[in-house]
Motif scaffolding. Sequence first.
Motif, PDB file in Angstrom:
ATOM      1  N   HIS A 260     -36.638  15.489   5.724  1.00  0.00           N
ATOM      2  CA  HIS A 260     -36.788  14.412   4.735  1.00  0.00           C
ATOM      3  C   HIS A 260     -38.184  13.818   4.830  1.00  0.00           C
ATOM      4  O   HIS A 260     -38.630  13.388   5.901  1.00  0.00           O
ATOM      5  N   VAL A 261     -38.873  13.772   3.699  1.00  0.00           N
ATOM      6  CA  VAL A 261     -40.292  13.392   3.708  1.00  0.00           C
ATOM      7  C   VAL A 261     -40.500  11.972   4.230  1.00  0.00           C
ATOM      8  O   VAL A 261     -41.519  11.695   4.871  1.00  0.00           O
ATOM      9  N   PRO A 275     -47.501  18.024   3.213  1.00  0.00           N
ATOM     10  CA  PRO A 275     -47.898  19.361   3.663  1.00  0.00           C
ATOM     11  C   PRO A 275     -47.107  19.838   4.872  1.00  0.00           C
ATOM     12  O   PRO A 275     -46.547  19.042   5.644  1.00  0.00           O
ATOM     13  N   LEU A 276     -47.101  21.141   5.049  1.00  0.00           N
ATOM     14  CA  LEU A 276     -46.445  21.730   6.207  1.00  0.00           C
ATOM     15  C   LEU A 276     -47.055  21.229   7.508  1.00  0.00           C
ATOM     16  O   LEU A 276     -46.357  21.135   8.533  1.00  0.00           O
ATOM     17  N   GLU A 277     -48.324  20.885   7.482  1.00  0.00           N
ATOM     18  CA  GLU A 277     -48.998  20.389   8.680  1.00  0.00           C
ATOM     19  C   GLU A 277     -48.326  19.129   9.222  1.00  0.00           C
ATOM     20  O   GLU A 277     -48.326  18.894  10.438  1.00  0.00           O
ATOM     21  N   PRO A 307     -40.248  18.554   1.551  1.00  0.00           N
ATOM     22  CA  PRO A 307     -41.617  18.841   1.129  1.00  0.00           C
ATOM     23  C   PRO A 307     -41.669  19.984   0.100  1.00  0.00           C
ATOM     24  O   PRO A 307     -40.933  20.973   0.217  1.00  0.00           O
ATOM     25  N   LYS A 308     -42.529  19.850  -0.895  1.00  0.00           N
ATOM     26  CA  LYS A 308     -42.658  20.884  -1.921  1.00  0.00           C
ATOM     27  C   LYS A 308     -42.942  22.269  -1.349  1.00  0.00           C
ATOM     28  O   LYS A 308     -42.434  23.264  -1.874  1.00  0.00           O
ATOM     29  N   PRO A 309     -43.774  22.392  -0.290  1.00  0.00           N
ATOM     30  CA  PRO A 309     -44.016  23.741   0.241  1.00  0.00           C
ATOM     31  C   PRO A 309     -42.748  24.429   0.750  1.00  0.00           C
ATOM     32  O   PRO A 309     -42.705  25.659   0.817  1.00  0.00           O
TER      33      PRO A 309
END
Length: 350
Positions: A260-261, A275-277, A307-309
Amino acid sequence: MMTSLPIPVFDGHNDTLLRLELDAGSDQERSFFERAVHGHIDYPRARAGNFAGGFFAMFVPSKIARMKEYVAGDPANHAPITQNFALDMTQRLMAQAYALEAERPSVMTICRTSADLHAAMETNRIAMLLHIEGAEAIDPEFTVLEDLYSKGLRSIGLVWSRANIFGEGAPMRCPSSPDTGAGLTDAGKELVRACNKLGVLVDVSHLTEKGFWDVAKVSTKPLIATHSNAHAVCPSARNLTDRQLDAIAESGGVVGLNFHVAFLREDGRFNADTPLETMVRHVDHLVEKLGPEGVAIGSDFDGCLVPKPIGDVSGLPKLFQALREAGYGEELQHKIGSRNWLSVIERSGL
Protein backbone atom coordinates in the motif's frame (compact mmCIF):
# COMPACT_ATOMS: atom_id res chain seq x y z
CA MET A 1 14.89 -5.13 -20.60
CA MET A 2 13.26 -6.62 -17.52
CA THR A 3 13.57 -10.38 -17.23
CA SER A 4 10.83 -12.24 -15.36
CA LEU A 5 12.61 -14.18 -12.64
CA PRO A 6 11.22 -17.59 -11.58
CA ILE A 7 10.76 -16.50 -7.97
CA PRO A 8 7.61 -18.10 -6.55
CA VAL A 9 5.74 -15.81 -4.16
CA PHE A 10 3.86 -16.92 -1.07
CA ASP A 11 2.08 -13.74 -0.03
CA GLY A 12 1.36 -12.71 3.56
CA HIS A 13 -1.90 -10.94 2.82
CA ASN A 14 -4.59 -10.43 0.19
CA ASP A 15 -8.26 -9.42 0.33
CA THR A 16 -9.31 -11.34 -2.77
CA LEU A 17 -12.07 -13.34 -1.03
CA LEU A 18 -13.70 -10.06 0.03
CA ARG A 19 -13.28 -8.63 -3.46
CA LEU A 20 -15.05 -11.64 -4.96
CA GLU A 21 -17.84 -11.45 -2.37
CA LEU A 22 -18.48 -7.73 -2.81
CA ASP A 23 -18.34 -7.94 -6.59
CA ALA A 24 -20.91 -10.77 -6.67
CA GLY A 25 -24.18 -9.61 -8.21
CA SER A 26 -22.65 -6.41 -9.58
CA ASP A 27 -21.50 -5.46 -13.06
CA GLN A 28 -17.98 -6.39 -11.89
CA GLU A 29 -18.84 -9.98 -11.04
CA ARG A 30 -16.47 -12.43 -12.72
CA SER A 31 -14.87 -15.81 -12.35
CA PHE A 32 -11.60 -15.92 -10.44
CA PHE A 33 -10.36 -18.24 -13.16
CA GLU A 34 -10.76 -15.67 -15.94
CA ARG A 35 -8.52 -12.65 -16.49
CA ALA A 36 -10.14 -9.41 -15.29
CA VAL A 37 -9.36 -5.74 -15.83
CA HIS A 38 -10.19 -4.75 -12.25
CA GLY A 39 -8.93 -6.00 -8.91
CA HIS A 40 -5.44 -7.35 -8.33
CA ILE A 41 -5.62 -11.14 -8.32
CA ASP A 42 -7.20 -13.72 -10.58
CA TYR A 43 -5.85 -17.07 -11.69
CA PRO A 44 -4.35 -16.01 -15.05
CA ARG A 45 -2.60 -12.96 -13.57
CA ALA A 46 -1.46 -14.99 -10.55
CA ARG A 47 0.27 -17.44 -12.84
CA ALA A 48 1.86 -14.59 -14.80
CA GLY A 49 3.28 -13.19 -11.54
CA ASN A 50 4.58 -16.50 -10.13
CA PHE A 51 2.04 -16.21 -7.29
CA ALA A 52 2.12 -19.55 -5.49
CA GLY A 53 -0.40 -18.77 -2.75
CA GLY A 54 -0.59 -17.02 0.58
CA PHE A 55 -2.68 -15.88 3.51
CA PHE A 56 -6.19 -15.35 2.10
CA ALA A 57 -7.80 -12.86 4.45
CA MET A 58 -11.39 -12.94 5.65
CA PHE A 59 -11.89 -9.28 6.50
CA VAL A 60 -15.28 -7.90 7.51
CA PRO A 61 -15.73 -4.22 6.62
CA SER A 62 -17.69 -2.02 8.99
CA LYS A 63 -19.63 -0.74 6.02
CA ILE A 64 -20.62 -3.33 3.41
CA ALA A 65 -20.63 -1.76 -0.04
CA ARG A 66 -19.64 -2.67 -3.57
CA MET A 67 -15.92 -2.23 -4.11
CA LYS A 68 -16.45 0.60 -6.59
CA GLU A 69 -18.62 2.43 -4.01
CA TYR A 70 -15.94 2.38 -1.30
CA VAL A 71 -14.81 5.86 -0.22
CA ALA A 72 -11.44 6.03 1.52
CA GLY A 73 -11.48 8.10 4.71
CA ASP A 74 -15.17 7.57 5.48
CA PRO A 75 -15.40 7.24 9.32
CA ALA A 76 -18.14 4.65 8.85
CA ASN A 77 -15.49 2.28 7.50
CA HIS A 78 -13.92 2.13 10.98
CA ALA A 79 -17.06 1.78 13.12
CA PRO A 80 -17.26 -1.17 15.55
CA ILE A 81 -19.12 -4.28 14.36
CA THR A 82 -21.01 -6.98 16.23
CA GLN A 83 -19.89 -10.56 16.61
CA ASN A 84 -22.95 -11.93 14.76
CA PHE A 85 -22.43 -9.56 11.84
CA ALA A 86 -18.73 -10.45 11.65
CA LEU A 87 -19.32 -14.19 11.91
CA ASP A 88 -21.93 -14.18 9.15
CA MET A 89 -19.60 -12.35 6.77
CA THR A 90 -16.61 -14.50 7.76
CA GLN A 91 -18.58 -17.63 6.95
CA ARG A 92 -19.50 -16.17 3.57
CA LEU A 93 -15.86 -15.42 2.83
CA MET A 94 -14.82 -18.91 3.91
CA ALA A 95 -17.46 -20.24 1.54
CA GLN A 96 -15.78 -18.26 -1.25
CA ALA A 97 -12.51 -20.09 -0.52
CA TYR A 98 -14.23 -23.47 -0.49
CA ALA A 99 -15.97 -22.62 -3.77
CA LEU A 100 -12.62 -21.80 -5.43
CA GLU A 101 -11.18 -25.11 -4.24
CA ALA A 102 -14.26 -27.05 -5.38
CA GLU A 103 -14.34 -25.45 -8.82
CA ARG A 104 -10.68 -26.15 -9.63
CA PRO A 105 -9.19 -28.58 -7.08
CA SER A 106 -6.28 -29.22 -9.42
CA VAL A 107 -5.12 -25.60 -9.15
CA MET A 108 -6.49 -24.26 -5.81
CA THR A 109 -6.33 -25.83 -2.37
CA ILE A 110 -6.98 -24.80 1.24
CA CYS A 111 -3.94 -25.73 3.33
CA ARG A 112 -4.00 -26.61 7.02
CA THR A 113 -0.39 -27.62 7.66
CA SER A 114 3.11 -26.80 6.49
CA ALA A 115 3.14 -30.12 4.69
CA ASP A 116 -0.01 -29.08 2.81
CA LEU A 117 1.66 -25.83 1.74
CA HIS A 118 4.75 -27.58 0.44
CA ALA A 119 2.66 -30.20 -1.37
CA ALA A 120 0.50 -27.56 -3.03
CA MET A 121 3.45 -25.53 -4.26
CA GLU A 122 5.30 -28.63 -5.47
CA THR A 123 2.27 -29.63 -7.55
CA ASN A 124 1.72 -26.11 -8.94
CA ARG A 125 -1.51 -25.47 -7.03
CA ILE A 126 -2.26 -22.09 -5.43
CA ALA A 127 -2.00 -22.63 -1.67
CA MET A 128 -4.63 -20.85 0.43
CA LEU A 129 -3.95 -20.33 4.14
CA LEU A 130 -7.16 -18.96 5.67
CA HIS A 131 -6.69 -15.85 7.82
CA ILE A 132 -9.03 -13.60 9.79
CA GLU A 133 -8.20 -9.87 9.76
CA GLY A 134 -9.88 -8.46 12.85
CA ALA A 135 -11.18 -11.05 15.32
CA GLU A 136 -14.72 -9.68 15.77
CA ALA A 137 -16.18 -13.03 14.62
CA ILE A 138 -14.64 -14.78 17.64
CA ASP A 139 -16.71 -15.06 20.82
CA PRO A 140 -15.17 -14.56 24.30
CA GLU A 141 -15.49 -18.30 25.02
CA PHE A 142 -13.59 -19.16 21.79
CA THR A 143 -16.23 -21.65 20.62
CA VAL A 144 -16.20 -20.01 17.19
CA LEU A 145 -12.40 -20.13 17.13
CA GLU A 146 -12.43 -23.90 17.51
CA ASP A 147 -15.21 -24.27 14.91
CA LEU A 148 -13.42 -22.12 12.33
CA TYR A 149 -10.17 -23.94 13.06
CA SER A 150 -11.89 -27.24 12.24
CA LYS A 151 -12.90 -25.69 8.90
CA GLY A 152 -9.39 -24.54 8.01
CA LEU A 153 -8.67 -21.25 9.80
CA ARG A 154 -4.95 -21.06 10.57
CA SER A 155 -4.15 -17.37 11.17
CA ILE A 156 -5.74 -14.41 12.98
CA GLY A 157 -5.01 -10.71 13.06
CA LEU A 158 -6.45 -9.74 16.45
CA VAL A 159 -7.64 -6.34 15.25
CA TRP A 160 -8.08 -4.26 12.14
CA SER A 161 -7.83 -0.46 12.43
CA ARG A 162 -10.73 -0.27 14.88
CA ALA A 163 -11.33 -1.44 18.45
CA ASN A 164 -12.92 -4.75 19.39
CA ILE A 165 -13.23 -6.81 22.57
CA PHE A 166 -9.67 -8.07 22.17
CA GLY A 167 -7.79 -4.80 21.68
CA GLU A 168 -7.35 -1.58 19.72
CA GLY A 169 -6.16 -1.06 16.19
CA ALA A 170 -3.70 1.58 15.03
CA PRO A 171 -5.23 4.29 12.83
CA MET A 172 -4.06 4.73 9.25
CA ARG A 173 -2.41 8.04 10.05
CA CYS A 174 0.85 9.54 8.82
CA PRO A 175 2.98 10.93 10.30
CA SER A 176 2.23 9.18 13.56
CA SER A 177 3.79 6.89 16.11
CA PRO A 178 2.12 3.46 16.34
CA ASP A 179 1.67 4.20 20.06
CA THR A 180 -1.88 5.47 19.54
CA GLY A 181 -4.00 3.73 22.17
CA ALA A 182 -4.51 0.87 24.56
CA GLY A 183 -3.14 -2.62 24.11
CA LEU A 184 -4.82 -5.99 24.42
CA THR A 185 -7.68 -6.58 26.79
CA ASP A 186 -7.64 -9.60 29.11
CA ALA A 187 -9.77 -11.37 26.49
CA GLY A 188 -7.18 -10.48 23.86
CA LYS A 189 -4.37 -12.00 25.88
CA GLU A 190 -6.44 -15.15 26.37
CA LEU A 191 -7.08 -15.26 22.62
CA VAL A 192 -3.33 -15.21 21.98
CA ARG A 193 -2.88 -18.13 24.40
CA ALA A 194 -5.77 -20.03 22.80
CA CYS A 195 -4.29 -19.53 19.32
CA ASN A 196 -0.86 -20.70 20.50
CA LYS A 197 -2.42 -23.84 21.98
CA LEU A 198 -4.69 -24.62 19.03
CA GLY A 199 -2.18 -23.96 16.27
CA VAL A 200 -3.36 -20.65 14.86
CA LEU A 201 -0.85 -17.97 13.88
CA VAL A 202 -1.18 -14.58 15.60
CA ASP A 203 -0.63 -11.57 13.32
CA VAL A 204 0.49 -8.28 14.93
CA SER A 205 -0.35 -6.13 11.89
CA HIS A 206 -2.85 -3.33 12.68
CA LEU A 207 -2.20 -3.46 16.45
CA THR A 208 -1.26 -0.40 18.44
CA GLU A 209 2.29 -0.46 19.77
CA LYS A 210 1.00 -1.37 23.25
CA GLY A 211 -0.94 -4.25 21.72
CA PHE A 212 2.19 -5.42 19.94
CA TRP A 213 4.14 -5.57 23.20
CA ASP A 214 1.27 -7.41 24.88
CA VAL A 215 1.44 -10.11 22.17
CA ALA A 216 5.22 -10.25 22.53
CA LYS A 217 4.88 -10.90 26.27
CA VAL A 218 2.12 -13.50 26.00
CA SER A 219 2.88 -15.46 22.83
CA THR A 220 5.23 -18.44 22.84
CA LYS A 221 5.51 -18.44 19.02
CA PRO A 222 7.58 -16.37 16.57
CA LEU A 223 6.10 -12.89 16.07
CA ILE A 224 4.71 -12.28 12.58
CA ALA A 225 3.40 -9.18 10.85
CA THR A 226 1.71 -10.39 7.70
CA HIS A 227 1.55 -6.99 5.98
CA SER A 228 3.48 -4.17 7.64
CA ASN A 229 6.42 -1.91 6.76
CA ALA A 230 9.29 0.00 8.38
CA HIS A 231 8.31 3.08 10.39
CA ALA A 232 11.84 4.44 9.91
CA VAL A 233 11.15 4.71 6.16
CA CYS A 234 7.46 5.68 6.25
CA PRO A 235 6.27 7.15 9.59
CA SER A 236 2.75 5.71 9.43
CA ALA A 237 1.02 4.47 12.59
CA ARG A 238 0.53 1.19 10.69
CA ASN A 239 4.26 0.56 10.38
CA LEU A 240 6.71 -1.06 12.79
CA THR A 241 9.37 0.81 14.74
CA ASP A 242 12.94 -0.42 14.90
CA ARG A 243 12.36 -1.56 18.48
CA GLN A 244 9.42 -3.67 17.32
CA LEU A 245 11.49 -5.07 14.46
CA ASP A 246 14.21 -6.00 16.94
CA ALA A 247 11.65 -7.95 18.99
CA ILE A 248 10.38 -9.76 15.90
CA ALA A 249 13.95 -10.67 14.96
CA GLU A 250 14.67 -11.94 18.48
CA SER A 251 11.60 -14.19 18.31
CA GLY A 252 12.60 -15.61 14.94
CA GLY A 253 9.61 -13.95 13.29
CA VAL A 254 8.83 -12.52 9.87
CA VAL A 255 7.44 -9.28 8.41
CA GLY A 256 5.66 -9.20 5.05
CA LEU A 257 6.25 -6.09 2.91
CA ASN A 258 2.94 -4.22 2.45
CA PHE A 259 2.46 -2.74 -1.06
CA HIS A 260 0.00 0.00 0.00
CA VAL A 261 1.53 3.27 -1.16
CA ALA A 262 0.50 5.18 1.99
CA PHE A 263 2.55 2.71 4.06
CA LEU A 264 5.48 2.85 1.64
CA ARG A 265 5.93 6.53 0.86
CA GLU A 266 7.81 8.81 3.24
CA ASP A 267 5.04 11.39 2.82
CA GLY A 268 2.26 8.84 3.43
CA ARG A 269 0.30 10.01 0.39
CA PHE A 270 -2.23 7.95 -1.57
CA ASN A 271 -0.25 8.28 -4.78
CA ALA A 272 0.21 5.31 -7.09
CA ASP A 273 3.15 7.07 -8.77
CA THR A 274 5.43 5.39 -6.26
CA PRO A 275 8.67 3.93 -7.65
CA LEU A 276 9.96 0.45 -7.03
CA GLU A 277 12.96 2.04 -5.32
CA THR A 278 10.66 3.02 -2.45
CA MET A 279 9.71 -0.62 -1.94
CA VAL A 280 13.37 -1.62 -2.09
CA ARG A 281 14.17 0.94 0.64
CA HIS A 282 11.75 -0.83 2.97
CA VAL A 283 13.20 -4.23 2.11
CA ASP A 284 16.70 -2.89 2.73
CA HIS A 285 15.71 -1.63 6.17
CA LEU A 286 13.78 -4.76 7.07
CA VAL A 287 16.67 -7.01 6.06
CA GLU A 288 19.05 -4.85 8.09
CA LYS A 289 16.88 -5.18 11.20
CA LEU A 290 15.47 -8.68 10.77
CA GLY A 291 18.17 -10.49 8.84
CA PRO A 292 17.72 -12.42 5.60
CA GLU A 293 15.32 -14.92 7.22
CA GLY A 294 12.94 -12.28 8.55
CA VAL A 295 11.59 -10.54 5.45
CA ALA A 296 8.80 -11.69 3.14
CA ILE A 297 5.96 -10.36 0.99
CA GLY A 298 2.60 -9.17 2.41
CA SER A 299 1.14 -7.35 -0.57
CA ASP A 300 -2.38 -6.43 0.61
CA PHE A 301 -3.55 -7.04 -2.98
CA ASP A 302 -7.25 -6.35 -3.51
CA GLY A 303 -7.26 -4.22 -0.35
CA CYS A 304 -4.93 -1.33 -1.14
CA LEU A 305 -3.56 1.14 -3.67
CA VAL A 306 -0.42 -0.44 -5.14
CA PRO A 307 2.44 1.32 -6.95
CA LYS A 308 1.83 1.70 -10.70
CA PRO A 309 5.03 -0.22 -11.58
CA ILE A 310 3.48 -3.27 -9.87
CA GLY A 311 -0.14 -2.74 -10.95
CA ASP A 312 -1.44 -6.15 -9.89
CA VAL A 313 -0.21 -9.64 -9.06
CA SER A 314 1.26 -10.10 -12.53
CA GLY A 315 3.73 -7.31 -11.67
CA LEU A 316 5.44 -9.23 -8.85
CA PRO A 317 8.47 -10.14 -11.01
CA LYS A 318 9.20 -6.42 -11.40
CA LEU A 319 9.82 -6.12 -7.66
CA PHE A 320 12.23 -9.04 -7.72
CA GLN A 321 13.99 -7.57 -10.73
CA ALA A 322 14.40 -4.34 -8.75
CA LEU A 323 15.78 -6.33 -5.82
CA ARG A 324 18.21 -8.12 -8.13
CA GLU A 325 19.40 -4.80 -9.52
CA ALA A 326 19.87 -3.58 -5.92
CA GLY A 327 22.25 -6.47 -5.26
CA TYR A 328 19.93 -9.13 -3.87
CA GLY A 329 21.11 -12.58 -4.89
CA GLU A 330 18.87 -15.41 -6.04
CA GLU A 331 18.96 -17.22 -2.68
CA LEU A 332 17.78 -14.16 -0.76
CA GLN A 333 15.11 -13.43 -3.37
CA HIS A 334 13.75 -16.96 -2.89
CA LYS A 335 13.72 -16.45 0.89
CA ILE A 336 11.79 -13.19 0.54
CA GLY A 337 9.51 -14.68 -2.11
CA SER A 338 8.30 -17.74 -0.21
CA ARG A 339 10.84 -19.61 1.90
CA ASN A 340 10.74 -17.30 4.92
CA TRP A 341 6.96 -17.59 5.23
CA LEU A 342 7.08 -21.37 4.82
CA SER A 343 9.82 -21.59 7.45
CA VAL A 344 8.11 -19.49 10.12
CA ILE A 345 4.79 -21.24 9.56
CA GLU A 346 6.49 -24.59 10.15
CA ARG A 347 8.42 -23.30 13.16
CA SER A 348 5.14 -22.03 14.59
CA GLY A 349 3.86 -25.59 14.75
CA LEU A 350 1.54 -25.81 11.76
